[in-house]
Enzyme design. Structure first.
Site: not given
Ligand code: BG6
Length: 508
Positions: A197, A259
């Site tokens: 994402h 990420h």
């Molecule tokens: C997710 C992780 O992919 O991303 C989580 O599994 C994390 O642990 C999250 O909190 C963070 O996403 P964002 O969009 O809040 O930075």
């Protein structure tokens, strides 16, 4: 079964192109991801009229629910989690009509699903195109895919079929490959959309725009001008609510493998010929292939892990990781990771990329900092330069999304005194619209068949190839992850680690 080809002009057309009529089938339709992210994002798309008129969402779960019970559950979820609150009753009414539920508890359940989808196509004119979404715990992925194949749910439509697979995609190289093989029993690679994402975040996409839509950055974007790069994904949240999953994952699998490495590839990649799925992903995979492996005997020198103990976040006491329910009292799961990586290619040879992520850091902050080299010759005295820090370009991914460039300016006094100042671009000030949520962008792209912002098989494998040896070395070591109190920037070892190279972590 034609997969709509990606459109090179997609950036410009994004707001104009509504996907073709279709049905989105969400496995794990009553789960956390669906209620917190997916359905609220779909509602927000509906509100912006970005969903086709002939469209349906079919939630799948084990519970025996009627459509109206399912709608009632999701209404609450949307009210809490959508971007625009309160709910717009008119939008909700037409959205809810297209929200359906099928309980699947056995193989026969898939036959029910096939029949239901056929009925939906007839009743709503959804045209036989289907987007499947795996939003269940990963253990369920392979059984669902096989059942979809066996029951012919996938090929029952007359149009395209695609599948979105949530992270984590495997827990190492071997399991990632096995999962791809299972998916390939039923879907072609171009029908598989592995989601990360972070790639849907506006500010992450903007890394490419900054680099490739402007003439001024690319000439200095290389080892000649860049001293090093720091990429930080810091979270103030702990692992509490998802401890059961997190215990088996840790920060390396949860954030670094996906990420952080994805952000790194966007920062380091060569310009693609077009903003198009094949070209962009070819360039990203080249970066991953050029990354210097971390040999087991280098683990201590190139990585640091940590685990938070009790501490304070914004003045409030919070428990340590091991105090969480579902966490082993002697757990060695890392909640913090720092790494030093190198991209061994013409552009980046010798330039360190420092990556770090942690839970229970002092604040939530994701950023990329490009720190430039010092000038080749100092014209001004050391005294004049006392307040001068290195030129740094910071891309703030979240929060306070924006970009700032730090440079030295003359202090307005007699004589030369130099201080660092910043030129700052703030999204909220320059654009009056709210950025779409990452899931809105990615769902829309999957419905349109545009895989540019999804992770291809070879990318995912290269990511695991890099992190697997580190995970193995940690597992084989007797050492525990060094502790850091919640509300700090990680263990002291992390400062010593970068300090050995004569550098410091930035404070976001
Ligand atoms: C997710 C992780 O992919 O991303 C989580 O599994 C994390 O642990 C999250 O909190 C963070 O996403 P964002 O969009 O809040 O930075």
């Amino acid at each position: 079964m034609a997969v709509t080809s990606a459109n090179p002009l997609r950036a410009g057309l994004r707001l104009a192109r509504v996907p073709e009529p279709s049905v989105m089938v969400i496995f794990g339709g009553t789960g956390d991801l669906s209620t917190r992210k997916l359905v609220p994002a779909l509602y927000d798309l509906a509100r912006q009229r970005l969903l086709p008129a002939a469209f349906a969402i079919v939630g799948i779960g084990r519970a025996a629910l009627t459509d109206s019970e399912y709608r009632a559950q999701l209404r609450e979820a949307v009210a809490e989690n959508s971007r625009s609150r309160p709910i717009d009753e008119e939008v909700w009414a037409s959205f809810a009509e297209r929200l359906l539920y099928v309980s699947v508890r056995s193989e026969e359940g898939y036959d029910d699903l096939r029949r239901r989808l056929a009925r939906i196509d007839t009743d709503l004119g959804t045209g036989g195109d289907r987007l499947f979404y795996l939003a269940t715990p990963p253990v369920a992925y392979a059984p669902i895919v096989r059942s979809l194949g066996r029951s012919e749910v996938v090929r029952s439509g007359t149009g395209w079929a695609r599948i979105v697979v949530e992270k984590p995609f495997g827990r190492d190289l071997e399991t990632a490959r096995a999962l791809t093989e299972t998916l390939h029993e039923v879907f072609k690679e171009e029908e598989i959309f592995r989601i990360d994402h972070y790639l849907g975040k506006e500010t992450v996409q903007n890394i490419l725009v900054l680099r490739f839509a402007n003439a001024i950055f690319e000439p200095v974007w290389s080892r000649q001008y860049v001293d090093h790069v720091q990429i930080t994904v810091a979270e103030a949240l702990g692992a509490d609510e998802r401890a059961e999953y997190y215990e088996g994952a840790g920060a390396m699998r949860d954030i670094v493998q996906n990420h952080l490495l994805q952000i790194l590839t966007l920062v380091a990649m060569e310009p693609p010929a077009a903003f198009e799925a094949g070209a962009v992903r070819d360039e990203k995979v080249k970066v991953l292939r050029a990354m210097r492996p971390i040999r087991p005997d280098e683990t201590a020198e190139r990585t640091v892990r940590g685990q938070y103990t009790a501490g304070f976040i914004e003045g409030d006491p919070v428990p340590g990781y091991r105090e969480g329910r579902e966490v082993a009292p002697e757990s060695r799961t890392e909640t913090f990771v720092a790494l030093k990586l190198f991209v061994d290619n013409w552009r980046w040879e010798g330039t360190p990329f420092y990556l770090r992520t942690g839970k229970r850091m002092p604040k939530r902050a994701t950023e990329v900092a490009i720190q430039f080299r010092a000038v080749p010759h100092q014209v001004f005295s050391a005294e004049a330069r006392d307040g001068l820090e290195p030129n740094t370009l910071v891309i703030r991914v979240q929060p306070e999304e924006g970009i700032s460039l730090k440079f030295g300016a003359k202090v307005p006094v007699q004589g030369i005194r130099i201080r660092s100042v910043a030129m700052d671009f703030v999204y909220g000030a320059s654009f009056l619209v709210d950025a779409p949520d990452a899931y809105e962008t990615l769902i829309l792209d999957a419905l349109r068949g545009d895989g540019t912002l999804f992770t291809r098989k070879d990318e995912v494998e290269e990511q695991w190839r890099l992190v697997d040896p580190v995970l193995r070395a940690w597992q084989e070591s007797d050492a525990e992850p060094p502790a850091y109190p919640a509300g700090t920037w990680g263990p002291t070892e992390a400062d010593l680690f970068i300090g050995r190279d004569g550098r410091r972590w930035r404070q976001p």
